[in-house]
Design an enzyme around this catalytic site. Structure first.
Site, PDB file in Angstrom:
ATOM      1  N   SER A 281      -9.033 -14.776 -26.246  1.00  0.00           N
ATOM      2  CA  SER A 281     -10.290 -14.439 -26.912  1.00  0.00           C
ATOM      3  C   SER A 281     -10.086 -13.535 -28.114  1.00  0.00           C
ATOM      4  O   SER A 281      -9.237 -12.640 -28.093  1.00  0.00           O
ATOM      5  CB  SER A 281     -11.236 -13.740 -25.930  1.00  0.00           C
ATOM      6  OG  SER A 281     -12.343 -13.222 -26.617  1.00  0.00           O
TER       7      SER A 281
ATOM      8  N   THR B 176     -15.535 -20.468 -32.020  1.00  0.00           N
ATOM      9  CA  THR B 176     -16.745 -20.452 -31.189  1.00  0.00           C
ATOM     10  C   THR B 176     -17.976 -20.281 -32.064  1.00  0.00           C
ATOM     11  O   THR B 176     -18.081 -19.321 -32.831  1.00  0.00           O
ATOM     12  CB  THR B 176     -16.652 -19.332 -30.140  1.00  0.00           C
ATOM     13  OG1 THR B 176     -15.543 -19.612 -29.289  1.00  0.00           O
ATOM     14  CG2 THR B 176     -17.925 -19.261 -29.294  1.00  0.00           C
TER      15      THR B 176
ATOM     16  N   HIS C 293     -21.390 -21.821 -23.151  1.00  0.00           N
ATOM     17  CA  HIS C 293     -20.873 -20.459 -22.969  1.00  0.00           C
ATOM     18  C   HIS C 293     -21.130 -19.965 -21.532  1.00  0.00           C
ATOM     19  O   HIS C 293     -21.413 -18.803 -21.282  1.00  0.00           O
ATOM     20  CB  HIS C 293     -21.548 -19.515 -23.974  1.00  0.00           C
ATOM     21  CG  HIS C 293     -20.688 -18.376 -24.437  1.00  0.00           C
ATOM     22  ND1 HIS C 293     -20.058 -18.368 -25.665  1.00  0.00           N
ATOM     23  CD2 HIS C 293     -20.362 -17.193 -23.863  1.00  0.00           C
ATOM     24  CE1 HIS C 293     -19.398 -17.221 -25.818  1.00  0.00           C
ATOM     25  NE2 HIS C 293     -19.561 -16.493 -24.733  1.00  0.00           N
TER      26      HIS C 293
ATOM     27  N   ARG D 125     -24.502 -18.121 -20.861  1.00  0.00           N
ATOM     28  CA  ARG D 125     -24.642 -16.712 -21.232  1.00  0.00           C
ATOM     29  C   ARG D 125     -25.368 -16.504 -22.548  1.00  0.00           C
ATOM     30  O   ARG D 125     -25.631 -15.383 -22.939  1.00  0.00           O
ATOM     31  CB  ARG D 125     -23.248 -16.065 -21.337  1.00  0.00           C
ATOM     32  CG  ARG D 125     -22.493 -16.089 -20.029  1.00  0.00           C
ATOM     33  CD  ARG D 125     -21.011 -15.833 -20.238  1.00  0.00           C
ATOM     34  NE  ARG D 125     -20.681 -14.475 -20.622  1.00  0.00           N
ATOM     35  CZ  ARG D 125     -20.581 -13.436 -19.797  1.00  0.00           C
ATOM     36  NH1 ARG D 125     -20.812 -13.626 -18.507  1.00  0.00           N
ATOM     37  NH2 ARG D 125     -20.251 -12.245 -20.231  1.00  0.00           N
TER      38      ARG D 125
ATOM     39  N   ASP E 275     -16.598 -27.129 -20.845  1.00  0.00           N
ATOM     40  CA  ASP E 275     -16.648 -26.009 -19.905  1.00  0.00           C
ATOM     41  C   ASP E 275     -18.090 -25.686 -19.571  1.00  0.00           C
ATOM     42  O   ASP E 275     -19.014 -26.293 -20.103  1.00  0.00           O
ATOM     43  CB  ASP E 275     -15.864 -24.779 -20.403  1.00  0.00           C
ATOM     44  CG  ASP E 275     -16.564 -23.962 -21.484  1.00  0.00           C
ATOM     45  OD1 ASP E 275     -17.808 -24.019 -21.615  1.00  0.00           O
ATOM     46  OD2 ASP E 275     -15.842 -23.229 -22.195  1.00  0.00           O
TER      47      ASP E 275
HETATM   48  C1  FNR Z   1     -17.070 -15.727 -21.916  1.00  0.00           C
HETATM   49  N1  FNR Z   1     -17.001 -16.756 -22.856  1.00  0.00           N
HETATM   50  C2  FNR Z   1     -16.435 -16.514 -24.099  1.00  0.00           C
HETATM   51  N2  FNR Z   1     -16.301 -17.525 -24.999  1.00  0.00           N
HETATM   52  C3  FNR Z   1     -15.695 -17.323 -26.189  1.00  0.00           C
HETATM   53  O1  FNR Z   1     -15.577 -18.250 -26.979  1.00  0.00           O
HETATM   54  N3  FNR Z   1     -15.216 -16.073 -26.503  1.00  0.00           N
HETATM   55  C4  FNR Z   1     -15.335 -15.013 -25.661  1.00  0.00           C
HETATM   56  O2  FNR Z   1     -14.889 -13.917 -25.970  1.00  0.00           O
HETATM   57  C5  FNR Z   1     -16.001 -15.221 -24.418  1.00  0.00           C
HETATM   58  N4  FNR Z   1     -16.171 -14.185 -23.548  1.00  0.00           N
HETATM   59  C6  FNR Z   1     -16.659 -14.435 -22.276  1.00  0.00           C
HETATM   60  C7  FNR Z   1     -16.710 -13.403 -21.340  1.00  0.00           C
HETATM   61  C8  FNR Z   1     -17.128 -13.674 -20.037  1.00  0.00           C
HETATM   62  C9  FNR Z   1     -17.146 -12.567 -19.025  1.00  0.00           C
HETATM   63  C10 FNR Z   1     -17.500 -14.982 -19.665  1.00  0.00           C
HETATM   64  C11 FNR Z   1     -17.907 -15.323 -18.251  1.00  0.00           C
HETATM   65  C12 FNR Z   1     -17.484 -15.988 -20.599  1.00  0.00           C
HETATM   66  C13 FNR Z   1     -17.383 -18.138 -22.492  1.00  0.00           C
HETATM   67  C14 FNR Z   1     -16.204 -18.868 -21.862  1.00  0.00           C
HETATM   68  O3  FNR Z   1     -15.209 -19.143 -22.816  1.00  0.00           O
HETATM   69  C15 FNR Z   1     -16.625 -20.216 -21.246  1.00  0.00           C
HETATM   70  O4  FNR Z   1     -17.374 -20.952 -22.185  1.00  0.00           O
HETATM   71  C16 FNR Z   1     -17.432 -20.048 -19.966  1.00  0.00           C
HETATM   72  O5  FNR Z   1     -16.966 -18.959 -19.205  1.00  0.00           O
HETATM   73  C17 FNR Z   1     -17.356 -21.308 -19.131  1.00  0.00           C
HETATM   74  O6  FNR Z   1     -18.238 -21.239 -18.073  1.00  0.00           O
HETATM   75  P1  FNR Z   1     -17.827 -20.810 -16.577  1.00  0.00           P
HETATM   76  O7  FNR Z   1     -16.567 -21.535 -16.198  1.00  0.00           O
HETATM   77  O8  FNR Z   1     -17.660 -19.324 -16.592  1.00  0.00           O
HETATM   78  O9  FNR Z   1     -19.026 -21.258 -15.823  1.00  0.00           O
END
Ligand code: FNR
Length: 418
Positions: free
Chosen positions: A119, A169, A311, A314, A342
Site C-alpha cells: 500500500s 487506486t 474497497h 469501505r 476483490d
Molecule cells: C483497505 N484497502 C485499501 N486499498 C487500497 O488500494 N489502498 C489501501 O491503502 C487500502 N487500505 C485498506 C485498509 C484496510 C484496513 C482494509 C480492510 C482495506 C482495500 C483493499 O485493498 C481491498 O480492496 C479490500 O480489503 C478487499 O475486501 P476484503 O477482502 O477486505 O473484503
C-alpha cells in the site's frame, strides 16, 4: 492437503480454517481501534453485506467422475507464472494491528509465493518490505498525489524495489464515511501510522520543506507533519467528529493539510491517469472499477489490467457488490484483459465463483489481516495456505483441473441446476 491431513490426524491448525472463526479469534486479539479500522466499512455496512450476499447467491454445480487426480492452480499475470490465482490486497495503516506489519505480511506472502500489493499508505518504506521478501512477487499500489513529482518519485522507487506491477487506486480520492472509526475518534493516520512511504520519500520531504518554509511557523521537516498529526489525534479524542472538523484548530492545520492535500487528488480525471504509461514501464492496473464504461475508459487510458473492487465496502455505502459488477466489466473489456476481483472473498468456493464470472485472479484483504493479528507473518502464510487448500479441494470436487475449467457453466443462481 497437508493442512487437511493434519486435521484428519487430530492436530489443530495455527489459525482457524474458516473465516467466521478466524474473524472471531482475531477480534479478541485486536484493540478496539484496530478492529474498528480493519473490520469497519462505509456507513451502514450495506456494501459489505452486498459483497457477501453476491457470493452466496451463486451456487456451484459440481460435476462427477472427471478422472483428474490433481489440479494445477497456477495462473500467468504480466508474464509471471503465479502458483495460485490469489493476491494480497493493499492495506494501509496495517500497523494499527501489529508493529512492523508490512514486513511481517511481506514475509508471510513470500512463504506462499502469493504477490503482496504494497500500500501507498504502508507502515514501512517499500524498500524495507522488498528486502524482507527477496525475489518473491510484489506489486505497488499508488494513490495519485496532487503533486505529480511525488507520483513519479513513488513510481521510481517501486520500479527500483522490484515491483512487478503498479495498481492505481481510483476509489479513494477521499476517505469514505467510516462510522466505526469516527465514533472512536480514531483517525486513519493516527500517531503517524500509514505514512511511511511518504516520510521516506525525497520528494515528499522536499514538499514539506517548501510548504513549511515560513520561518514564523514551523521548521521545514517531516517531524512537523508527524507532530501535527499527533496533535490532531489528541484534538480528535476530545472532540470526536469528522476529520475536517478536527482541523478547525489553527495550530496543526497548516502542516496537516499539507499532508492531506498531497496524498490523494479529489480532482483526479482520466486525462491525468492517461499519463501513467509515460511515467512508468511497469504494467498498470486501475483499482476500484465497477462500471463497464469506466472499464472501457481505463483501457483507453492505457490500463494493462483492472481490479474490480469496492474497497471491501469501505468507501460508498450502498454500492454494487464487486462480484455483481464483474460480468459487465468482463464483457466491456473482452477476453484478453487481466481482471482481478476483490471485496468479500472468504473461501475457496468464493475464488471459484469469481473466476467463473470472469476474474483471472482474486485479492483478499481482511482475512490476511486477521491472520496477522493472530500469528504475525506465519498467520498471514497460514490464512493463504488454508485458502489455497480449500480452493484446490473445491476444484477437485467440482471436477475442475485448471483455472480455465472455471467457466459460467459451473454456476447457477436458481434453486436447481439447468
Ligand atoms: C483497505 N484497502 C485499501 N486499498 C487500497 O488500494 N489502498 C489501501 O491503502 C487500502 N487500505 C485498506 C485498509 C484496510 C484496513 C482494509 C480492510 C482495506 C482495500 C483493499 O485493498 C481491498 O480492496 C479490500 O480489503 C478487499 O475486501 P476484503 O477482502 O477486505 O473484503
Amino acid at each position: 492437503s497437508l493442512i487437511y491431513r493434519a486435521g484428519v490426524l487430530g492436530r489443530a491448525p495455527q489459525v482457524p480454517t474458516d473465516f467466521a472463526t478466524l474473524e472471531t479469534r482475531a477480534r479478541a486479539a485486536m484493540s478496539a481501534r484496530a478492529w474498528a479500522y480493519v473490520a469497519g466499512g462505509a456507513g451502514s455496512g450495506a456494501t459489505m453485506r452486498a459483497n457477501r450476499a453476491a457470493f452466496e447467491r451463486h451456487a456451484l454445480v459440481p460435476r462427477m467422475a472427471s478422472g483428474h487426480v490433481s489440479r494445477d492452480l497456477s495462473v500467468e499475470l504480466f508474464g509471471r507464472r503465479l502458483p495460485t490465482p490469489l493476491l494480497l490486497a493493499p492495506i494501509g495503516a496495517a500497523a494499527m494491528v501489529r508493529a512492523d506489519s508490512d514486513v511481517h505480511i511481506g514475509r508471510g506472502a513470500a512463504a506462499t509465493g502469493v504477490p503482496y500489493i504494497l500500500s501507498n499508505q504502508g507502515c514501512s518504506p517499500m524498500e524495507d518490505v522488498a528486502a524482507a521478501m527477496g525475489d518473491a512477487p510484489r506489486w505497488f499500489q499508488l494513490y495519485w498525489s496532487t503533486d505529480d513529482a511525488l507520483v513519479d518519485s513513488l513510481l521510481r522507487r517501486a520500479e527500483a524495489s522490484g515491483a512487478d506491477a503498479v495498481v492505481v487506486t481510483l476509489d479513494t480520492t477521499m476517505l469514505g464515511w467510516r462510522p466505526q472509526d469516527l465514533n472512536l475518534g480514531s483517525l486513519p493516520f493516527s500517531q503517524g501510522i500509514g505514512i511511511a512511504q511518504y516520510t521516506s520519500d525525497p520528494r515528499f520531504r522536499e514538499i514539506v520543506r517548501e510548504r513549511t518554509a515560513d520561518p514564523g511557523r514551523a521548521k521545514g521537516d517531516v517531524e512537523v507533519t508527524l507532530g501535527a498529526i499527533r496533535t490532531m489525534l489528541s484534538i480528535s479524542r476530545e472532540h470526536p467528529g469528522s476529520l475536517r472538523d478536527n482541523l478547525r484548530s489553527p495550530e496543526p492545520r497548516a502542516a496537516v493539510e499539507t499532508f492531506l492535500d498531497i496524498y490523494s487528488n479529489p480532482g483526479l480525471d482520466w486525462e491525468t491517469l492517461a499519463t501513467i504509461k509515460s511515467r512508468t514501464s511497469l504494467p498498470v492496473l486501475f483499482k476500484g472499477i465497477v462500471h463497464p464504461d469506466d472499464a472501457r475508459r481505463a483501457v483507453e487510458a492505457g490500463a494493462d489490467g483492472i481490479v474490480v473492487s469496492n474497497h471491501g465496502g469501505r468507501q460508498v455505502d450502498g454500492a454494487i457488490a464487486s462480484l455483481d459488477a464483474l460480468p459487465a466489466v468482463r464483457a466491456a473489456v473482452g477476453e484478453g484483459m487481466p481482471l482481478v476481483l476483490d471485496s468479500g472473498v472468504r473461501s475457496g468456493a468464493d475464488v471459484v465463483k469469481a473466476l467463473a464470472l470472469g476474474a483471472d485472479a482474486v485479492a483478499i484483504g481482511r482475512p490476511y489481516m486477521y491472520g496477522l493479528a493472530l500469528a504475525g507473518g506465519a498467520g498471514v502464510r497460514d490464512v493463504v495456505a488454508n485458502l489455497v487448500a480449500e480452493l484446490d479441494l473445491t476444484m477437485g470436487l467440482i471436477g475442475a483441473e485448471t483455472v480455465d475449467d472455471l467457466t459460467p457453466e459451473i454456476l447457477t443462481t436458481g434453486p436447481a441446476a439447468g
